[in-house]
Design a protein around this motif. Structure first.
Motif, PDB file in Angstrom:
ATOM      1  N   LEU A 373       0.855  -1.181   0.000  1.00 13.70           N
ATOM      2  CA  LEU A 373       0.000   0.000   0.000  1.00 13.70           C
ATOM      3  C   LEU A 373       0.894   1.235   0.000  1.00 13.70           C
ATOM      4  O   LEU A 373       1.433   1.625   1.048  1.00 13.70           O
ATOM      5  CB  LEU A 373      -0.921  -0.001   1.222  1.00 13.70           C
ATOM      6  N   PRO A 374       1.105   1.862  -1.161  1.00 13.26           N
ATOM      7  CA  PRO A 374       2.096   2.937  -1.277  1.00 13.26           C
ATOM      8  C   PRO A 374       1.787   4.157  -0.429  1.00 13.26           C
ATOM      9  O   PRO A 374       2.700   4.881  -0.036  1.00 13.26           O
ATOM     10  CB  PRO A 374       2.076   3.274  -2.772  1.00 13.26           C
ATOM     11  N   LYS A 375       0.521   4.420  -0.129  1.00 10.78           N
ATOM     12  CA  LYS A 375       0.151   5.584   0.678  1.00 10.78           C
ATOM     13  C   LYS A 375       0.120   5.267   2.170  1.00 10.78           C
ATOM     14  O   LYS A 375      -0.265   6.104   2.979  1.00 10.78           O
ATOM     15  CB  LYS A 375      -1.222   6.108   0.245  1.00 10.78           C
ATOM     16  N   GLY A 376       0.486   4.044   2.537  1.00 16.34           N
ATOM     17  CA  GLY A 376       0.460   3.656   3.936  1.00 16.34           C
ATOM     18  C   GLY A 376      -0.880   3.074   4.347  1.00 16.34           C
ATOM     19  O   GLY A 376      -1.844   3.054   3.575  1.00 16.34           O
ATOM     20  N   HIS A 377      -0.960   2.578   5.596  1.00 13.80           N
ATOM     21  CA  HIS A 377      -2.190   1.946   6.071  1.00 13.80           C
ATOM     22  C   HIS A 377      -2.211   1.951   7.596  1.00 13.80           C
ATOM     23  O   HIS A 377      -1.200   2.255   8.253  1.00 13.80           O
ATOM     24  CB  HIS A 377      -2.278   0.503   5.562  1.00 13.80           C
ATOM     25  N   THR A 378      -3.357   1.601   8.146  1.00 16.27           N
ATOM     26  CA  THR A 378      -3.505   1.439   9.602  1.00 16.27           C
ATOM     27  C   THR A 378      -4.080   0.063   9.916  1.00 16.27           C
ATOM     28  O   THR A 378      -4.717  -0.127  10.954  1.00 16.27           O
ATOM     29  CB  THR A 378      -4.420   2.536  10.178  1.00 16.27           C
ATOM     30  N   LEU A 379      -3.895  -0.891   9.030  1.00 21.49           N
ATOM     31  CA  LEU A 379      -4.444  -2.232   9.213  1.00 21.49           C
ATOM     32  C   LEU A 379      -3.735  -2.954  10.351  1.00 21.49           C
ATOM     33  O   LEU A 379      -2.544  -2.745  10.608  1.00 21.49           O
ATOM     34  CB  LEU A 379      -4.297  -3.042   7.925  1.00 21.49           C
ATOM     35  N   GLN A 380      -4.488  -3.840  11.008  1.00 23.52           N
ATOM     36  CA  GLN A 380      -3.938  -4.641  12.093  1.00 23.52           C
ATOM     37  C   GLN A 380      -4.250  -6.112  11.848  1.00 23.52           C
ATOM     38  O   GLN A 380      -5.207  -6.453  11.146  1.00 23.52           O
ATOM     39  CB  GLN A 380      -4.528  -4.201  13.436  1.00 23.52           C
ATOM     40  N   ALA A 381      -3.441  -6.979  12.428  1.00 22.78           N
ATOM     41  CA  ALA A 381      -3.652  -8.420  12.280  1.00 22.78           C
ATOM     42  C   ALA A 381      -5.038  -8.798  12.785  1.00 22.78           C
ATOM     43  O   ALA A 381      -5.492  -8.316  13.825  1.00 22.78           O
ATOM     44  CB  ALA A 381      -2.575  -9.188  13.045  1.00 22.78           C
ATOM     45  N   GLY A 382      -5.714  -9.656  12.028  1.00 21.51           N
ATOM     46  CA  GLY A 382      -7.049 -10.110  12.393  1.00 21.51           C
ATOM     47  C   GLY A 382      -8.167  -9.310  11.751  1.00 21.51           C
ATOM     48  O   GLY A 382      -9.328  -9.734  11.776  1.00 21.51           O
ATOM     49  N   GLU A 383      -7.858  -8.143  11.171  1.00 20.34           N
ATOM     50  CA  GLU A 383      -8.898  -7.334  10.531  1.00 20.34           C
ATOM     51  C   GLU A 383      -9.322  -7.960   9.208  1.00 20.34           C
ATOM     52  O   GLU A 383      -8.543  -8.630   8.532  1.00 20.34           O
ATOM     53  CB  GLU A 383      -8.392  -5.913  10.287  1.00 20.34           C
ATOM     54  N   TYR A 384     -10.579  -7.691   8.837  1.00 14.70           N
ATOM     55  CA  TYR A 384     -11.120  -8.183   7.576  1.00 14.70           C
ATOM     56  C   TYR A 384     -10.925  -7.130   6.489  1.00 14.70           C
ATOM     57  O   TYR A 384     -11.235  -5.947   6.688  1.00 14.70           O
ATOM     58  CB  TYR A 384     -12.608  -8.504   7.710  1.00 14.70           C
ATOM     59  N   VAL A 385     -10.449  -7.576   5.341  1.00 14.93           N
ATOM     60  CA  VAL A 385     -10.226  -6.696   4.195  1.00 14.93           C
ATOM     61  C   VAL A 385     -10.783  -7.378   2.953  1.00 14.93           C
ATOM     62  O   VAL A 385     -10.560  -8.577   2.737  1.00 14.93           O
ATOM     63  CB  VAL A 385      -8.722  -6.404   3.993  1.00 14.93           C
ATOM     64  N   THR A 386     -11.512  -6.622   2.146  1.00 12.78           N
ATOM     65  CA  THR A 386     -12.015  -7.129   0.871  1.00 12.78           C
ATOM     66  C   THR A 386     -11.162  -6.559  -0.255  1.00 12.78           C
ATOM     67  O   THR A 386     -10.906  -5.353  -0.295  1.00 12.78           O
ATOM     68  CB  THR A 386     -13.481  -6.726   0.657  1.00 12.78           C
ATOM     69  N   VAL A 387     -10.736  -7.424  -1.160  1.00 10.89           N
ATOM     70  CA  VAL A 387      -9.884  -7.017  -2.276  1.00 10.89           C
ATOM     71  C   VAL A 387     -10.581  -7.385  -3.579  1.00 10.89           C
ATOM     72  O   VAL A 387     -10.980  -8.540  -3.770  1.00 10.89           O
ATOM     73  CB  VAL A 387      -8.505  -7.705  -2.204  1.00 10.89           C
ATOM     74  N   HIS A 388     -10.730  -6.398  -4.454  1.00 13.56           N
ATOM     75  CA  HIS A 388     -11.303  -6.705  -5.770  1.00 13.56           C
ATOM     76  C   HIS A 388     -10.192  -7.153  -6.709  1.00 13.56           C
ATOM     77  O   HIS A 388      -9.209  -6.445  -6.911  1.00 13.56           O
ATOM     78  CB  HIS A 388     -12.016  -5.500  -6.370  1.00 13.56           C
ATOM     79  N   LEU A 389     -10.372  -8.338  -7.293  1.00 16.79           N
ATOM     80  CA  LEU A 389      -9.397  -8.894  -8.223  1.00 16.79           C
ATOM     81  C   LEU A 389     -10.055  -9.139  -9.571  1.00 16.79           C
ATOM     82  O   LEU A 389     -11.157  -9.692  -9.641  1.00 16.79           O
ATOM     83  CB  LEU A 389      -8.848 -10.228  -7.700  1.00 16.79           C
ATOM     84  N   ASP A 390      -9.405  -8.708 -10.637  1.00 19.51           N
ATOM     85  CA  ASP A 390      -9.809  -9.113 -11.978  1.00 19.51           C
ATOM     86  C   ASP A 390      -8.597  -9.031 -12.887  1.00 19.51           C
ATOM     87  O   ASP A 390      -7.533  -8.560 -12.485  1.00 19.51           O
ATOM     88  CB  ASP A 390     -10.991  -8.283 -12.505  1.00 19.51           C
ATOM     89  N   ASN A 391      -8.736  -9.510 -14.105  1.00 21.59           N
ATOM     90  CA  ASN A 391      -7.592  -9.610 -15.013  1.00 21.59           C
ATOM     91  C   ASN A 391      -7.660  -8.617 -16.159  1.00 21.59           C
ATOM     92  O   ASN A 391      -7.126  -8.865 -17.236  1.00 21.59           O
ATOM     93  CB  ASN A 391      -7.486 -11.032 -15.578  1.00 21.59           C
ATOM     94  N   ARG A 392      -8.291  -7.464 -15.931  1.00 18.11           N
ATOM     95  CA  ARG A 392      -8.419  -6.485 -17.011  1.00 18.11           C
ATOM     96  C   ARG A 392      -7.314  -5.429 -16.983  1.00 18.11           C
ATOM     97  O   ARG A 392      -7.356  -4.464 -17.740  1.00 18.11           O
ATOM     98  CB  ARG A 392      -9.786  -5.798 -16.944  1.00 18.11           C
ATOM     99  N   THR A 393      -6.334  -5.564 -16.114  1.00 19.05           N
ATOM    100  CA  THR A 393      -5.241  -4.602 -16.069  1.00 19.05           C
ATOM    101  C   THR A 393      -4.600  -4.460 -17.445  1.00 19.05           C
ATOM    102  O   THR A 393      -4.242  -5.455 -18.079  1.00 19.05           O
ATOM    103  CB  THR A 393      -4.177  -5.048 -15.056  1.00 19.05           C
ATOM    104  N   GLY A 394      -4.451  -3.207 -17.905  1.00 15.80           N
ATOM    105  CA  GLY A 394      -3.827  -2.955 -19.199  1.00 15.80           C
ATOM    106  C   GLY A 394      -4.788  -2.971 -20.362  1.00 15.80           C
ATOM    107  O   GLY A 394      -4.378  -2.792 -21.504  1.00 15.80           O
ATOM    108  N   VAL A 395      -6.074  -3.155 -20.115  1.00 17.79           N
ATOM    109  CA  VAL A 395      -7.050  -3.214 -21.203  1.00 17.79           C
ATOM    110  C   VAL A 395      -7.712  -1.851 -21.338  1.00 17.79           C
ATOM    111  O   VAL A 395      -8.340  -1.366 -20.404  1.00 17.79           O
ATOM    112  CB  VAL A 395      -8.114  -4.295 -20.930  1.00 17.79           C
ATOM    113  N   ASP A 396      -7.572  -1.216 -22.509  1.00 15.27           N
ATOM    114  CA  ASP A 396      -8.173   0.102 -22.685  1.00 15.27           C
ATOM    115  C   ASP A 396      -9.317   0.088 -23.679  1.00 15.27           C
ATOM    116  O   ASP A 396      -9.944   1.095 -23.921  1.00 15.27           O
ATOM    117  CB  ASP A 396      -7.125   1.129 -23.125  1.00 15.27           C
TER     118      ASP A 396
END
Length: 603
Positions: A373-396
């Motif tokens: 996370l280039p801007k930093g974070h305040t996450l702690q162990a045990g916290e829940y995080v949702t991450v969106h994943l798809d394979n469209r990177t680079g598609v214009d």
């Protein structure tokens, strides 16, 4: 004023005249319906003479004083139908003296049908579990194969499924093209629970389909999927239709509801959905993955449906799936199809507020993630995080040949390395291609959290002038919608249209999970990126707009609806087909503020 009945001598017979028909001899011991039928008066009695309908009603033209008091059943029907005092139900009163009557349900069909039928063949109300099943994308298969091959496949499929259903006390009501309607509880066996039978049959059907698919792949190079929906409750069971073509079937709201629940399997990308009524009646153990409150067509109130974990082999991780585009894809892990590293949107709750991050994700073969996370974070162990994943990177540009994979990855922080790096492990994810799940994993014991918040219609857009659209955003073909689900956020990839004011327009259907989540909490977020110009070397400067928003509906009657629709199609031409459906809706995500990647308001 209610007439007090006169009572002639008990042994007397008297005449009853049916206007423009005939005169019969009557007595005081039997109800009018029985006496009329035995003397060839075709008095209709759809409920079997049980006081559950009004088809045997007659008008008392003369002799109202010889009518006894109404029974509770007759009183209830008359109150429901607002029938006057001089209209009586033939199955509920015993005439006490001479009278003149007129039948109200009377035509040629009644005349031929009522005389040839008796009470035992009439419909009756009973509690049934009603199942509908349907083969997914069967039309495409039938168009690509010879007619005799299609016939062979269907006969093999229906033969096997009928065996399964009958082994679980089911009655195959009818075959509907590539679908089935099945009733449980028809035989009313004392030791049988119709809902247990229906759910057991559904699970057995899914297992049987896996076996059939081995044959279908070998013979036709095709794997089939089915959806199953089940509802339970009172239905009308009996013979319906013309007297020469009677069909034994069930009618009623539960039948309609079961059919619509089955159709939701495609929306929620699952094999089996049951209603709350079925769940409450079950006495067998099942694994419920999630529940949804849905609006079904023609039903004003919401219906709660439950997704049951599938026992079928075709849902195991690493299985080859036949996709809606007729592609066989062997998927073993996330990096195989998503790639690594990738840029992602991550979301979590912090003090009940939605906090967003832009991060670089490295995907591992065991489906765990490492986030930078280039801007930093305040996450702690045990916290829940949702991450969106798809394979469209680079598609214009829209690429019809691109196999797009996507998932809302529900993760938990297992290790915090420093102010920029954390590791996540899987709680739950379902990787989707098209509308098909191709890979899934759950943390042991994980269950999708129950959401008891009530559904409320989205407010109408407050838009009062035509928006100015952001033309530079036309190269950004996809965005990420973040909705406020229970426990941790949910993400969905969306085609969109943006404005100079950072408002967003999207389309979807009211029955979808994302829209129903917005109906429970219309606060949301939307992420717009410029993936076509992205390189990992400039990740910190990567242009990613995060928008905090509120969701509104734009009705078709709105003065700007047509113009926004046209602009939406201009930007997203592949979405035009959705507007052919009368159920599609246009939604306005009104920008409250733009958000920097650390999640704090930035204007």
């Amino acid at each position: 004023m209610t007439m007090q009945p006169k009572t002639p001598a008990r042994s007397a017979e008297f005449s009853i005249e049916f206007s423009n028909e005939k005169i019969i001899l009557a007595n005081q011991e039997q109800v009018l319906l029985h006496q009329a039928l035995t003397q060839d008066i075709p008095l209709r009695h759809e409920c079997g003479g049980k006081g559950l309908c009004s088809t045997c009603r007659v008008v008392i033209e003369q002799g109202l004083e010889y009518c006894p008091e109404e029974t509770p059943a007759e009183r209830k029907i008359k109150r429901q139908k607002s029938l006057p005092e001089y209209v009586r139900l033939g199955c509920q009163f015993k005439p006490q003296g001479p009278m003149k009557l007129r039948r109200l349900v009377r035509d040629e069909f009644d005349l031929s049908n009522a005389i040839t039928s008796d009470l035992s063949t009439s419909a009756q109300s009973c509690n049934l579990a009603v199942m509908f099943s349907d083969i997914r994308n069967f039309t495409e298969f039938s168009e690509q194969h010879l007619a005799y091959d299609v016939t062979h496949m269907l006969n093999r499929y229906f033969s096997r499924m009928t065996e399964v259903v009958q082994a679980h006390n089911g009655y195959v009501d009818k075959l509907l093209g590539d679908g089935m309607m099945v009733l449980f509880g028809v035989n009313a066996l004392e030791d049988c629970n119709p809902c247990n039978d229906a759910v057991n049959a559904a699970n057995a059907m899914l297992r049987a389909l896996d076996d059939l698919n081995e044959y279908f792949i070998e013979c036709f190079d095709h794997r089939f999927k089915i959806g199953i929906g089940i509802d339970y409750g009172a239905s009308l069971l009996g013979h319906f239709g013309h007297k020469d073509h009677l069909s034994f079937t069930a009618l009623g709201p539960k039948v309609n509801r079961a059919a619509r629940v089955e159709a939701l399997c495609k929306t929620y990308q699952c094999d089996l959905l049951i209603t709350e009524a079925v769940k409450k009646a079950l006495t067998i153990e099942q694994v419920f993955e999630s529940d949804y409150d849905v609006y079904l067509k023609g039903i004003s109130e919401t219906t709660k449906v439950w997704k049951i974990s599938s026992p079928a082999k075709g849902r195991q991780v690493g299985k080859t799936y036949e996709q809606d585009t007729d592609m066989d894809i062997q998927v073993d892990n996330l990096p195989q199809v998503i790639g690594t590293p990738v840029i992602v949107v991550a979301a979590r709750y912090s003090a009940d507020e939605l906090e967003l991050y832009v991060a670089q994700a490295k995907l591992q073969a065991n489906n765990q993630l490492s986030l930078y996370l280039p801007k930093g974070h305040t996450l702690q162990a045990g916290e829940y995080v949702t991450v969106h994943l798809d394979n469209r990177t680079g598609v214009d540009e829209f690429d019809a040949d691109l196999r797009v994979f996507r998932t809302s990855y529900k993760g938990k922080v297992t290790q915090v390395h420093d102010a920029h790096s954390v590791d996540l492990t899987v709680r739950d994810f379902s990787l989707v291609h098209g509308i098909s799940e191709v890979l899934a994993e759950k943390e042991p014991g994980y269950r999708f959290p129950t959401d008891g918040r009530p559904l409320q219609a989205l407010p109408i857009t407050p838009m009062t002038q035509m928006p100015v659209f952001a033309k530079q955003a036309h190269n950004n073909k996809v965005g990420v919608l973040v909705t406020r689900t229970v426990e941790q956020p949910h993400t969905t990839v969306m085609a969109f249209l943006s404005t100079e004011e950072d408002d967003i327009f999207i389309i979807s259907f009211p029955s979808t999970f994302k829209v129903q989540t917005l109906q429970k909490d219309n606060r949301c977020a939307f992420a717009i990126d410029e993936r076509a110009t992205f390189t990992f070397e400039n990740v910190i400067e990567w242009n990613y707009v995060l928008i905090d928003a509120e969701a509104y509906e734009v009705p078709t009657s709105h003065p700007y609806y047509d113009a926004i629709k046209a602009e939406f199609i201009n930007k997203n031409p592949w979405e035009i087909g959705f507007f052919a459906s009368p159920d599609v809706r246009l939604y306005h995500l009104k920008c409250l503020s733009t958000v920097c990647p650390a999640g704090n308001p930035n204007g």
